[in-house]
Design a protein around this motif. Structure first.
Motif, PDB file in Angstrom:
ATOM      1  N   LEU A  25      40.859  50.039  43.998  1.00 61.26           N
ATOM      2  CA  LEU A  25      39.477  50.465  44.219  1.00 61.26           C
ATOM      3  C   LEU A  25      38.627  50.079  43.011  1.00 61.26           C
ATOM      4  O   LEU A  25      39.145  49.782  41.934  1.00 61.26           O
ATOM      5  CB  LEU A  25      39.418  51.973  44.428  1.00 61.26           C
ATOM      6  CG  LEU A  25      40.087  52.518  45.700  1.00 61.26           C
ATOM      7  CD1 LEU A  25      40.135  54.048  45.649  1.00 61.26           C
ATOM      8  CD2 LEU A  25      39.369  52.060  46.954  1.00 61.26           C
ATOM      9  N   ASN A  26      37.322  50.084  43.177  1.00 55.70           N
ATOM     10  CA  ASN A  26      36.432  49.877  42.047  1.00 55.70           C
ATOM     11  C   ASN A  26      36.558  51.039  41.073  1.00 55.70           C
ATOM     12  O   ASN A  26      37.129  52.088  41.394  1.00 55.70           O
ATOM     13  CB  ASN A  26      34.991  49.745  42.537  1.00 55.70           C
ATOM     14  CG  ASN A  26      34.792  48.503  43.402  1.00 55.70           C
ATOM     15  OD1 ASN A  26      35.364  47.446  43.133  1.00 55.70           O
ATOM     16  ND2 ASN A  26      33.988  48.637  44.445  1.00 55.70           N
ATOM     17  N   ALA A  27      36.010  50.874  39.878  1.00 48.81           N
ATOM     18  CA  ALA A  27      36.147  51.894  38.833  1.00 48.81           C
ATOM     19  C   ALA A  27      35.584  53.240  39.257  1.00 48.81           C
ATOM     20  O   ALA A  27      36.056  54.292  38.807  1.00 48.81           O
ATOM     21  CB  ALA A  27      35.472  51.413  37.553  1.00 48.81           C
ATOM     22  N   ASP A  28      34.592  53.228  40.166  1.00 46.80           N
ATOM     23  CA  ASP A  28      34.009  54.485  40.664  1.00 46.80           C
ATOM     24  C   ASP A  28      34.697  54.963  41.935  1.00 46.80           C
ATOM     25  O   ASP A  28      34.176  55.841  42.641  1.00 46.80           O
ATOM     26  CB  ASP A  28      32.502  54.326  40.897  1.00 46.80           C
ATOM     27  CG  ASP A  28      32.183  53.271  41.965  1.00 46.80           C
ATOM     28  OD1 ASP A  28      33.123  52.598  42.444  1.00 46.80           O
ATOM     29  OD2 ASP A  28      31.001  53.118  42.306  1.00 46.80           O
ATOM     30  N   VAL A  46      51.948  45.111  54.753  1.00 46.01           N
ATOM     31  CA  VAL A  46      50.765  45.945  54.973  1.00 46.01           C
ATOM     32  C   VAL A  46      49.942  45.928  53.687  1.00 46.01           C
ATOM     33  O   VAL A  46      50.461  45.634  52.608  1.00 46.01           O
ATOM     34  CB  VAL A  46      51.125  47.396  55.352  1.00 46.01           C
ATOM     35  CG1 VAL A  46      51.963  47.438  56.621  1.00 46.01           C
ATOM     36  CG2 VAL A  46      51.821  48.108  54.202  1.00 46.01           C
ATOM     37  N   VAL A  47      48.655  46.247  53.827  1.00 43.16           N
ATOM     38  CA  VAL A  47      47.743  46.310  52.687  1.00 43.16           C
ATOM     39  C   VAL A  47      47.182  47.724  52.608  1.00 43.16           C
ATOM     40  O   VAL A  47      46.884  48.337  53.638  1.00 43.16           O
ATOM     41  CB  VAL A  47      46.599  45.283  52.839  1.00 43.16           C
ATOM     42  CG1 VAL A  47      45.577  45.442  51.715  1.00 43.16           C
ATOM     43  CG2 VAL A  47      47.145  43.857  52.863  1.00 43.16           C
ATOM     44  N   ALA A  48      47.053  48.239  51.395  1.00 45.47           N
ATOM     45  CA  ALA A  48      46.480  49.576  51.205  1.00 45.47           C
ATOM     46  C   ALA A  48      45.655  49.600  49.935  1.00 45.47           C
ATOM     47  O   ALA A  48      45.868  48.807  49.014  1.00 45.47           O
ATOM     48  CB  ALA A  48      47.579  50.632  51.146  1.00 45.47           C
ATOM     49  N   ILE A  49      44.713  50.536  49.889  1.00 48.49           N
ATOM     50  CA  ILE A  49      43.931  50.724  48.679  1.00 48.49           C
ATOM     51  C   ILE A  49      44.803  51.376  47.608  1.00 48.49           C
ATOM     52  O   ILE A  49      45.843  51.960  47.905  1.00 48.49           O
ATOM     53  CB  ILE A  49      42.680  51.574  48.960  1.00 48.49           C
ATOM     54  CG1 ILE A  49      43.072  52.932  49.571  1.00 48.49           C
ATOM     55  CG2 ILE A  49      41.716  50.816  49.865  1.00 48.49           C
ATOM     56  CD1 ILE A  49      41.909  53.888  49.766  1.00 48.49           C
ATOM     57  N   ASP A  50      44.359  51.284  46.360  1.00 48.26           N
ATOM     58  CA  ASP A  50      45.092  51.864  45.243  1.00 48.26           C
ATOM     59  C   ASP A  50      44.085  52.425  44.248  1.00 48.26           C
ATOM     60  O   ASP A  50      43.180  51.703  43.829  1.00 48.26           O
ATOM     61  CB  ASP A  50      45.946  50.775  44.580  1.00 48.26           C
ATOM     62  CG  ASP A  50      46.787  51.297  43.430  1.00 48.26           C
ATOM     63  OD1 ASP A  50      47.318  52.417  43.562  1.00 48.26           O
ATOM     64  OD2 ASP A  50      46.907  50.582  42.410  1.00 48.26           O
ATOM     65  N   PRO A  51      44.179  53.731  43.923  1.00 48.73           N
ATOM     66  CA  PRO A  51      45.220  54.679  44.293  1.00 48.73           C
ATOM     67  C   PRO A  51      44.971  55.277  45.675  1.00 48.73           C
ATOM     68  O   PRO A  51      43.838  55.281  46.166  1.00 48.73           O
ATOM     69  CB  PRO A  51      45.079  55.767  43.231  1.00 48.73           C
ATOM     70  CG  PRO A  51      43.612  55.769  42.912  1.00 48.73           C
ATOM     71  CD  PRO A  51      43.190  54.328  42.979  1.00 48.73           C
ATOM     72  N   ALA A  83      35.619  46.036  50.664  1.00 52.10           N
ATOM     73  CA  ALA A  83      36.295  45.617  51.893  1.00 52.10           C
ATOM     74  C   ALA A  83      36.766  44.177  51.820  1.00 52.10           C
ATOM     75  O   ALA A  83      37.854  43.841  52.326  1.00 52.10           O
ATOM     76  CB  ALA A  83      35.364  45.815  53.087  1.00 52.10           C
ATOM     77  N   GLN A  84      35.968  43.314  51.212  1.00 49.26           N
ATOM     78  CA  GLN A  84      36.340  41.898  51.195  1.00 49.26           C
ATOM     79  C   GLN A  84      37.620  41.672  50.407  1.00 49.26           C
ATOM     80  O   GLN A  84      38.461  40.849  50.791  1.00 49.26           O
ATOM     81  CB  GLN A  84      35.198  41.054  50.605  1.00 49.26           C
ATOM     82  CG  GLN A  84      35.377  39.553  50.833  1.00 49.26           C
ATOM     83  CD  GLN A  84      35.530  39.200  52.304  1.00 49.26           C
ATOM     84  OE1 GLN A  84      34.697  39.573  53.126  1.00 49.26           O
ATOM     85  NE2 GLN A  84      36.609  38.515  52.661  1.00 49.26           N
ATOM     86  N   ARG A  85      37.805  42.414  49.320  1.00 50.53           N
ATOM     87  CA  ARG A  85      39.043  42.277  48.553  1.00 50.53           C
ATOM     88  C   ARG A  85      40.241  42.718  49.380  1.00 50.53           C
ATOM     89  O   ARG A  85      41.319  42.118  49.309  1.00 50.53           O
ATOM     90  CB  ARG A  85      38.974  43.093  47.255  1.00 50.53           C
ATOM     91  CG  ARG A  85      38.033  42.522  46.215  1.00 50.53           C
ATOM     92  CD  ARG A  85      38.536  42.711  44.783  1.00 50.53           C
ATOM     93  NE  ARG A  85      39.083  44.034  44.522  1.00 50.53           N
ATOM     94  CZ  ARG A  85      38.377  45.049  44.025  1.00 50.53           C
ATOM     95  NH1 ARG A  85      37.088  44.895  43.782  1.00 50.53           N
ATOM     96  NH2 ARG A  85      38.945  46.205  43.796  1.00 50.53           N
ATOM     97  N   VAL A  86      40.060  43.763  50.173  1.00 45.94           N
ATOM     98  CA  VAL A  86      41.151  44.226  51.044  1.00 45.94           C
ATOM     99  C   VAL A  86      41.479  43.167  52.079  1.00 45.94           C
ATOM    100  O   VAL A  86      42.650  42.827  52.306  1.00 45.94           O
ATOM    101  CB  VAL A  86      40.768  45.560  51.719  1.00 45.94           C
ATOM    102  CG1 VAL A  86      41.803  45.956  52.767  1.00 45.94           C
ATOM    103  CG2 VAL A  86      40.613  46.672  50.681  1.00 45.94           C
TER     104      VAL A  86
END
Length: 345
Positions: free
Chosen positions: A121-124, A95-100, A129-132
């Motif tokens: 996630l980006n610094a902000d 599975v893939v998830a965002i971090d944090p 989405a494309q990276r995910v």
């Protein structure tokens, strides 16, 4: 084979679920002699409705979905765990998830022996989405998106999320535990359009029922049928079902609580933003704020000495120097603000 069926573990497709007594008989009877229950101590001697239809029908009416699109779990954690148990082959799928993000996604993956891929996630704290999507491969069964996200408190950009929901061929899970405090609508209205979408919500936050442990998953009836096939027969007890039904009849009270907490959230943000030790208060659509301070560890320890407990997120990805502060009632927030004003670290 449907697009959902093609994602399901083979042993789950062939599983013959346990058939409990309350599954085999519907309606009312004069004598219940089928489930080996103690005939005394009514009503708690009887097994609860295994599919919680009365509660689901009320929730469905409030949420604008069909009762067959609702799953009730022992907290949202049960609904998260079932993603792995239904769709992910151990030591094969991922599975893939965002971090944090919420830590239970990875805990569930580790328990089920499923690879967990993090995409920062980006610094902000915004979503790329494309990276995910690029992190997924032919063995990726699910992508987890928490919005508003925990611990960052922000909504993920809906257009970026839509790229994943629309483009990813597996299951997209959108966790909306904090959606009642948000400025944007839920994804529930998209369920009919996207049959591989699962939306998670909870009674633990806006409804004030964390101690009751009742989570909700909304999805296509095909996915909910799979959840019901795998879950334990009587996963939601009678007391929980009755209490939640009472709370659902007081939905206006929940709305009042949300309004109160949003006002307190604004007051908390305004006051924190003026403090010298606070370096940044991040945007929030949740019932908490993420605050960057000069020395998170020292401030956290100081607040403990004042009998005020916040969450130290200093070691979490992209949250260095940050404390996560839940919005309390006025008196709790006053205690926090007074303590921070007196801090001389």
């Amino acid at each position: 084979m449907s697009e959902i069926t093609s994602l399901v573990r083979q042993n789950i497709l062939s599983l013959k679920p346990y058939s409990c007594a309350r599954d085999e008989f519907k309606g009312e009877a004069e004598a219940y002699l089928d489930a080996n229950e103690n005939p005394l101590n009514y009503p708690y001697n009887r097994y609860p409705d295994p599919l919680q239809w009365t509660v689901k029908e009320r929730i469905a009416a409030i949420k604008g979905v069909h009762p067959g699109q609702v799953f009730l779990g022992n907290g949202s954690d049960e609904a998260i765990d079932l993603v792995f148990r239904v769709f992910c082959e151990p030591r094969q799928d991922n599975v893939v998830a965002i971090d944090p993000t919420y830590g239970m996604y990875q805990v569930s993956a580790d328990i089920n022996d499923v690879e967990y891929r993090k995409v920062r996630l980006n610094a902000d704290y915004s979503l790329d989405a494309q990276r995910v999507i690029d992190a997924a491969d032919e063995n990726t069964k699910a992508i987890f998106l928490c919005s508003p996200n925990n611990p960052t408190a922000n909504l993920l950009n809906r257009k970026e999320m839509l790229k994943i929901v629309h483009g990813f061929k597996g299951i997209t899970v959108i966790d909306e535990a904090y959606i009642d405090f948000s400025s944007e609508p839920s994804w529930l209205g998209e369920l009919q359009k996207y049959p591989r979408l699962i939306v998670l919500q909870t009674f633990s936050k806006a409804w004030g029922l964390a101690g009751v442990r009742l989570g909700m998953a909304f999805a296509s009836e095909e996915i909910i049928d799979l959840y019901n096939k795998v879950k334990y027969p009587y996963n939601i007890n009678m007391l929980t079902q009755r209490l939640v039904m009472d709370e659902l009849e007081q939905a206006d009270r929940k709305a009042e609580w949300v309004s109160l907490l949003l006002k307190e959230r604004k007051r908390l943000i305004d006051s924190l933003s003026k403090m010298e030790l606070v370096q940044e208060v991040f945007p929030t659509d949740a019932n908490f704020v993420l605050v960057k301070v000069a020395d998170a560890n020292a401030v956290y320890r100081y607040l403990v000495t004042k009998s005020i407990i916040v969450r130290n997120r200093n070691t979490v990805t992209l949250c260095e120097g940050c404390l996560r502060i839940t919005v309390g009632v006025e008196t709790e927030n006053d205690l926090l603000l007074k303590a921070l004003e007196e801090y001389n670290g």
